[in-house]
Structures are given as structure tokens and as C-alpha cells.
Design an enzyme around this catalytic site. Structure first.
Site, PDB file in Angstrom:
ATOM      1  N   ARG A  60       0.842  -1.201   0.000  1.00 39.56           N
ATOM      2  CA  ARG A  60       0.000   0.000   0.000  1.00 39.56           C
ATOM      3  C   ARG A  60       0.872   1.245   0.000  1.00 39.56           C
ATOM      4  O   ARG A  60       1.916   1.261   0.660  1.00 39.56           O
ATOM      5  CB  ARG A  60      -0.926   0.015   1.214  1.00 39.56           C
ATOM      6  CG  ARG A  60      -2.024  -1.002   1.049  1.00 39.56           C
ATOM      7  CD  ARG A  60      -2.851  -1.125   2.273  1.00 39.56           C
ATOM      8  NE  ARG A  60      -3.653  -2.319   2.150  1.00 39.56           N
ATOM      9  CZ  ARG A  60      -4.895  -2.330   1.669  1.00 39.56           C
ATOM     10  NH1 ARG A  60      -5.478  -1.225   1.299  1.00 39.56           N
ATOM     11  NH2 ARG A  60      -5.546  -3.472   1.565  1.00 39.56           N
ATOM     12  N   ILE A  61       0.398   2.237  -0.723  1.00 39.04           N
ATOM     13  CA  ILE A  61       1.153   3.487  -0.821  1.00 39.04           C
ATOM     14  C   ILE A  61       0.955   4.260   0.479  1.00 39.04           C
ATOM     15  O   ILE A  61      -0.168   4.399   0.961  1.00 39.04           O
ATOM     16  CB  ILE A  61       0.628   4.305  -2.019  1.00 39.04           C
ATOM     17  CG1 ILE A  61       0.855   3.512  -3.304  1.00 39.04           C
ATOM     18  CG2 ILE A  61       1.296   5.665  -2.094  1.00 39.04           C
ATOM     19  CD1 ILE A  61      -0.075   3.922  -4.426  1.00 39.04           C
ATOM     20  N   LEU A  62       2.058   4.724   1.039  1.00 34.66           N
ATOM     21  CA  LEU A  62       1.981   5.507   2.276  1.00 34.66           C
ATOM     22  C   LEU A  62       2.133   6.980   1.930  1.00 34.66           C
ATOM     23  O   LEU A  62       3.025   7.357   1.179  1.00 34.66           O
ATOM     24  CB  LEU A  62       3.104   5.094   3.234  1.00 34.66           C
ATOM     25  CG  LEU A  62       3.014   3.663   3.745  1.00 34.66           C
ATOM     26  CD1 LEU A  62       4.283   3.305   4.502  1.00 34.66           C
ATOM     27  CD2 LEU A  62       1.789   3.480   4.631  1.00 34.66           C
ATOM     28  N   ASN A  81      12.432   1.550   1.938  1.00 30.15           N
ATOM     29  CA  ASN A  81      11.770   0.466   1.198  1.00 30.15           C
ATOM     30  C   ASN A  81      12.800  -0.322   0.403  1.00 30.15           C
ATOM     31  O   ASN A  81      13.870   0.197   0.075  1.00 30.15           O
ATOM     32  CB  ASN A  81      10.742   1.069   0.230  1.00 30.15           C
ATOM     33  CG  ASN A  81       9.944   0.021  -0.525  1.00 30.15           C
ATOM     34  OD1 ASN A  81       9.552  -1.013   0.060  1.00 30.15           O
ATOM     35  ND2 ASN A  81       9.704   0.235  -1.799  1.00 30.15           N
ATOM     36  N   HIS A 125      12.953  -2.343  -3.265  1.00 33.42           N
ATOM     37  CA  HIS A 125      12.186  -2.504  -4.509  1.00 33.42           C
ATOM     38  C   HIS A 125      12.948  -3.443  -5.440  1.00 33.42           C
ATOM     39  O   HIS A 125      14.159  -3.297  -5.604  1.00 33.42           O
ATOM     40  CB  HIS A 125      11.990  -1.135  -5.166  1.00 33.42           C
ATOM     41  CG  HIS A 125      11.216  -1.221  -6.438  1.00 33.42           C
ATOM     42  ND1 HIS A 125       9.839  -1.349  -6.463  1.00 33.42           N
ATOM     43  CD2 HIS A 125      11.619  -1.253  -7.729  1.00 33.42           C
ATOM     44  CE1 HIS A 125       9.434  -1.439  -7.716  1.00 33.42           C
ATOM     45  NE2 HIS A 125      10.496  -1.389  -8.505  1.00 33.42           N
ATOM     46  N   ASP A 147       9.269   8.509  -0.200  1.00 34.75           N
ATOM     47  CA  ASP A 147       8.702   9.856  -0.209  1.00 34.75           C
ATOM     48  C   ASP A 147       7.270   9.771  -0.749  1.00 34.75           C
ATOM     49  O   ASP A 147       6.707   8.686  -0.788  1.00 34.75           O
ATOM     50  CB  ASP A 147       9.600  10.820  -1.010  1.00 34.75           C
ATOM     51  CG  ASP A 147       9.652  10.455  -2.490  1.00 34.75           C
ATOM     52  OD1 ASP A 147       8.883   9.577  -2.927  1.00 34.75           O
ATOM     53  OD2 ASP A 147      10.475  11.057  -3.203  1.00 34.75           O
ATOM     54  N   GLY A 191       6.100   9.965  -3.706  1.00 37.30           N
ATOM     55  CA  GLY A 191       5.912   9.330  -5.018  1.00 37.30           C
ATOM     56  C   GLY A 191       5.920   7.816  -4.906  1.00 37.30           C
ATOM     57  O   GLY A 191       6.052   7.250  -3.817  1.00 37.30           O
TER      58      GLY A 191
HETATM   59  C1  GRF Z   1      10.296  -8.134  -2.251  1.00 36.96           C
HETATM   60  O1  GRF Z   1      10.649  -8.707  -3.473  1.00 36.96           O
HETATM   61  C2  GRF Z   1      10.440  -6.642  -2.282  1.00 36.96           C
HETATM   62  O2  GRF Z   1      11.384  -6.201  -3.200  1.00 36.96           O
HETATM   63  C3  GRF Z   1       9.087  -6.178  -2.711  1.00 36.96           C
HETATM   64  O3  GRF Z   1       8.195  -7.088  -2.131  1.00 36.96           O
HETATM   65  C4  GRF Z   1       8.821  -8.353  -1.954  1.00 36.96           C
HETATM   66  C5  GRF Z   1       8.565  -8.844  -0.564  1.00 36.96           C
HETATM   67  O4  GRF Z   1       8.937 -10.173  -0.406  1.00 36.96           O
HETATM   68  N1  GRF Z   1       8.883  -4.793  -2.331  1.00 36.96           N
HETATM   69  P1  GRF Z   1       8.955 -10.851   1.032  1.00 36.96           P
HETATM   70  O5  GRF Z   1       7.549 -10.769   1.588  1.00 36.96           O
HETATM   71  O6  GRF Z   1       9.948 -10.116   1.860  1.00 36.96           O
HETATM   72  O7  GRF Z   1       9.365 -12.262   0.778  1.00 36.96           O
END
Ligand code: GRF
Length: 197
Positions: free
Chosen positions: A96-98, A112, A114, A146, A148
Site C-alpha cells: 500500500r502506498i503511504l 523500502n 524494490h 517519499d 511518489g
Molecule cells: C520483495 O521482493 C520486495 O522487493 C518487494 O516485495 C517483496 C517482498 O517479499 N517490495 P517478502 O515478503 O519479503 O518475501
């Protein structure tokens, strides 16, 4: 009194990154105590994994929207995090976007991970986007959160080559392996003052 950072982890999925963070804390490699693991999904693996480490784990209602928290939910998340004493928040697959009050309450303290080399492939299923595009290398990015979507300052990146016979699924697996070392290592550098935000 412990001088470790009090860290909360939010996630919606299986929790493999939570495991890597909890193991790094236990090994003394990451100078943090995970004070709360919270999820917007009642039966998420991350909550089970957290409980397995003896961590405080809570499902918190996300409210009426699908991709963000509504105002009441946002207040509930902020209250729970405050109550836990969390100083930093690590997102680990929180879907979810915070925005707004949450980011104001934890200003410049939300991080985060990604699964792509940002700014390429923000958003959902970034490993699949990269695979479909045909890039020869992708990876993962630890960044500040942030307002975005996947746009905050980049703290660290790990590169994962795309192999000839990779499927989106095998690529995702190797990206996740890289995440499991990059995330704890980057948070450790951040909390030790080796990275400036
Ligand atoms: C990860 O691949 C992360 O990059 C993304 O969501 C996934 C979470 O995986 N944002 P897990 O629940 O930590 O196994």
C-alpha cells in the site's frame, strides 16, 4: 537501555525480507531491535514468520481502499508504531502506498526495498517488467520513501544479471536472494551513520 535503533517492519507477503532482517539483528550485524511487525493482510506469512522469531506481530485493518490506507487506518498504523517506540520503519513488501500523515509522522525515517534498479521499472512486479523488456541486468534498490511511487533517494543497489534461460520467476528468485543481503547491510550502514540521507 539498548542503544540499538527501534525498527518496525511493514509487509503484506511471505516475509522473506523480514527473516533476513531478524537474522541480521540476532547475529549482531544490524544494530536494531525489531519492535513491531505489522501487516495489512490478516494471514500474511510475514506475521507468522515474525511470531516465529518471538517478535510482536499485528494485523492492522487497512480500511476501505485497495492500494492505500484510508485516514482511519493510517492513524491506526501511526498509533501502533508510536506505541511500539519505533524510530525507523522498513517496508518489506508492503503493498500500500503511504502518504500524508504517515510520512509526516516518520519523516525521513521510512525505507523500502524494490525489486529493480530504480528509476527503471517502478511499481508492481518489477522483475516481470524487466524480464519482459529484455534488459540484460536488473536487481534491487533500497531507497527512502517519499510521496511518489518508488521515487525516494536511493541508498544502495544490488545488480542481478538476467540469464539467457531466465523466466520471470527464476529472475525474481535471484533478485530476492540479493535483497536478503542488500537490505540488512544497507540498514546497518544507515544506522551506523555510514550513509547520509
Ligand atoms: C520483495 O521482493 C520486495 O522487493 C518487494 O516485495 C517483496 C517482498 O517479499 N517490495 P517478502 O515478503 O519479503 O518475501
Amino acid at each position: 537501555m539498548s542503544d540499538k535503533i527501534k525498527l518496525a517492519v511493514l509487509g503484506s507477503g511471505k516475509g522473506s525480507n523480514l527473516v533476513s532482517l531478524a537474522e541480521a539483528c540476532a547475529a549482531g550485524m544490524l544494530p536494531a531491535d525489531i519492535v513491531l511487525v505489522a501487516s495489512d493482510v490478516a494471514d500474511a506469512g510475514i506475521l507468522e514468520r515474525a511470531a516465529g522469531f518471538g517478535l510482536s506481530a499485528r494485523f492492522i485493518e487497512p480500511g476501505k481502499f485497495r492500494t492505500k490506507l484510508d485516514e482511519t487506518a493510517e492513524a491506526a498504523y501511526v498509533a501502533a508504531l508510536r506505541e511500539s517506540g519505533a524510530e525507523w520503519v522498513a517496508l518489506a513488501g508492503f503493498m500500500r502506498i503511504l502518504k500524508g500523515d504517515f510520512l509526516r509522522a516518520f519523516e525521513k525515517k521510512v525505507v523500502n526495498i524494490h525489486p529493480s534498479l530504480l528509476p527503471a521499472f517502478p511499481g508492481l512486479e518489477a522483475w516481470k517488467q524487466a524480464h519482459d523488456y529484455g534488459v540484460k541486468a536488473t536487481g534491487c534498490t533500497v531507497h527512502m520513501v517519499d510521496h511518489g511511487i518508488d521515487t525516494g533517494s536511493i541508498l544502495a543497489q544490488g545488480v542481478v544479471p538476467v540469464l539467457e534461460d531466465d523466466t520471470a520467476a527464476t529472475l525474481h528468485q535471484r533478485i530476492q536472494q540479493e535483497e536478503h543481503t542488500l537490505y540488512p547491510r544497507t540498514l546497518a550502514r544507515l544506522f551506523n551513520g555510514e550513509i547520509r540521507v
